[in-house]
Write an enzyme that holds these catalytic residues in place. Structure first.
Site, PDB file in Angstrom:
ATOM      1  N   ASN A 166      14.088 -39.993   5.063  1.00  0.00           N
ATOM      2  CA  ASN A 166      12.781 -39.339   4.988  1.00  0.00           C
ATOM      3  C   ASN A 166      11.864 -40.023   3.986  1.00  0.00           C
ATOM      4  OD1 ASN A 166      12.960 -37.154   6.839  1.00  0.00           O
ATOM      5  ND2 ASN A 166      14.283 -36.046   5.414  1.00  0.00           N
ATOM      6  N   LYS A 211       4.936 -38.187  10.144  1.00  0.00           N
ATOM      7  CA  LYS A 211       6.011 -37.232   9.896  1.00  0.00           C
ATOM      8  C   LYS A 211       5.778 -36.485   8.588  1.00  0.00           C
ATOM      9  CE  LYS A 211      10.995 -36.559   9.782  1.00  0.00           C
ATOM     10  NZ  LYS A 211      12.349 -37.141   9.782  1.00  0.00           N
ATOM     11  N   ASN A 215       6.367 -32.709   6.971  1.00  0.00           N
ATOM     12  CA  ASN A 215       7.368 -32.572   5.910  1.00  0.00           C
ATOM     13  C   ASN A 215       6.773 -32.115   4.588  1.00  0.00           C
ATOM     14  OD1 ASN A 215       9.692 -33.105   7.297  1.00  0.00           O
ATOM     15  ND2 ASN A 215       9.895 -35.218   6.641  1.00  0.00           N
ATOM     16  N   ASN A 256       8.462 -28.582   4.157  1.00  0.00           N
ATOM     17  CA  ASN A 256       9.521 -28.727   3.155  1.00  0.00           C
ATOM     18  C   ASN A 256       9.014 -28.269   1.793  1.00  0.00           C
ATOM     19  OD1 ASN A 256      12.149 -30.490   4.042  1.00  0.00           O
ATOM     20  ND2 ASN A 256      10.384 -31.038   5.287  1.00  0.00           N
ATOM     21  N   SER A 271      15.681 -29.238   5.311  1.00  0.00           N
ATOM     22  CA  SER A 271      16.775 -29.717   4.458  1.00  0.00           C
ATOM     23  C   SER A 271      16.463 -29.538   2.975  1.00  0.00           C
ATOM     24  CB  SER A 271      17.059 -31.192   4.752  1.00  0.00           C
ATOM     25  OG  SER A 271      15.912 -31.992   4.499  1.00  0.00           O
ATOM     26  N   GLU A 329      14.999 -34.136  -2.207  1.00  0.00           N
ATOM     27  CA  GLU A 329      14.336 -35.412  -1.918  1.00  0.00           C
ATOM     28  C   GLU A 329      12.856 -35.345  -2.311  1.00  0.00           C
ATOM     29  OE1 GLU A 329      16.403 -37.572   1.698  1.00  0.00           O
ATOM     30  OE2 GLU A 329      15.712 -35.609   2.322  1.00  0.00           O
TER      31      GLU A 329
END
Length: 272
Positions: free
Chosen positions: A47, A129, A133, A137, A219, A231
């Site tokens: 990612n 993306k 994200n 996220n 995640s 991350e």
């Protein structure tokens, strides 16, 4: 498969496929070079931003490729994966156009039953993306501090935390959905300023697409709940650095990163 513990015990490979979380990128120097010869392709399926650059400091840049896993899934136990939605790899060359090698690797993935598309601009695909994200996220984690903290970009250790947010929580709560849309707009503006133009309508299309994911926990949210490293650098801080380089103001991203840094520094855990 032939499983080994030490990279240098296997010799040179045709392909090195990297599926580490970006929190383990500090292991690249130990894990990668021993596999790599003059013809080895090094493909990272990770990612965020900066992974290809990190590899290109260890091996020749022309041997590095990147891939995006466009899939919604969760690891529920060692060796057990729950596949929720989507499932395509988008494959591209680091700093260049697709070659015969790119198409050959895509064909290998396709032959294994993994849908794979070749893209002409890997960084453009990564920014597209990140539109999703960064918003989902990021708010999934930061949302545990509450709407007011995220709106003002401030959280102090000791302030109570609620539970992390699912994709469905963000979509169905007007305040969170509005912030998600603003984050998406900022990400698109930065990518466009850096030479990777994205249609602003992509943000609304992503919001619509997310409906089918239901109560999906990204995640980063799962790592947060389990107290594992997140991350954050590749998905949030590196895009923020790129935003500053572009000169595009990103108040929502800056506020989100401030909250994430505070949570990370405090080792905070949400209610579960």
């Amino acid at each position: 498969p032939n499983c080994i513990r030490a990279p240098d015990s296997a010799g040179v490979a045709n392909l090195v496929l990297i599926g580490l979380q970006t929190t383990a990128n500090g292991e690249f120097a130990r894990l990668v070079p021993g596999w790599v010869g003059p013809e080895t392709a090094v493909l990272t399926l990770q990612n965020g931003l900066g992974n290809e650059d990190a590899l290109a400091r260890l091996v020749p840049a022309g041997q590095v490729l990147g891939g995006l896993c466009l899939v919604s899934l969760n690891r529920t136990a060692p060796g057990r994966i729950r596949h929720i939605d989507l499932g395509t790899i988008l494959l591209g060359e680091h700093g260049g156009l697709p070659t015969a090698r790119t198409r050959s690797l895509a064909a290998v993935l396709e032959s294994a039953g993994i849908p794979c598309e070749v893209c002409s601009d890997l960084l453009h695909a990564r920014w597209r993306k990140l539109v999703w994200n960064i918003a989902f996220n990021g708010l999934g984690v930061a949302g545990s501090t509450g709407l007011e903290c995220v709106s003002h970009g401030r959280w102090q250790p000791g302030q109570p935390l609620g539970r992390a947010l699912t994709a469905q929580d963000i979509l169905q709560t007007p305040g969170w959905r509005a912030i998600a849309r603003e984050l998406m707009g900022e990400t698109i503006a930065v990518a466009t300023a850096l030479g990777h133009p994205i249609d602003p309508a992509h943000a609304d299309a992503e919001l619509v697409r997310t409906v089918s994911m239901g109560p999906y926990r990204p995640s980063t949210v799962i790592d947060f709940e389990l107290g594992r490293p997140m991350e954050l650098d590749a998905i949030f801080y590196e895009p923020q650095r790129e935003a500053r380089r572009s000169g595009v103001p990103t108040p929502r991203l800056d506020g989100l990163c401030a909250v994430l840094r505070s949570l990370e520094a405090a080792g905070a855990r949400p209610l579960v």
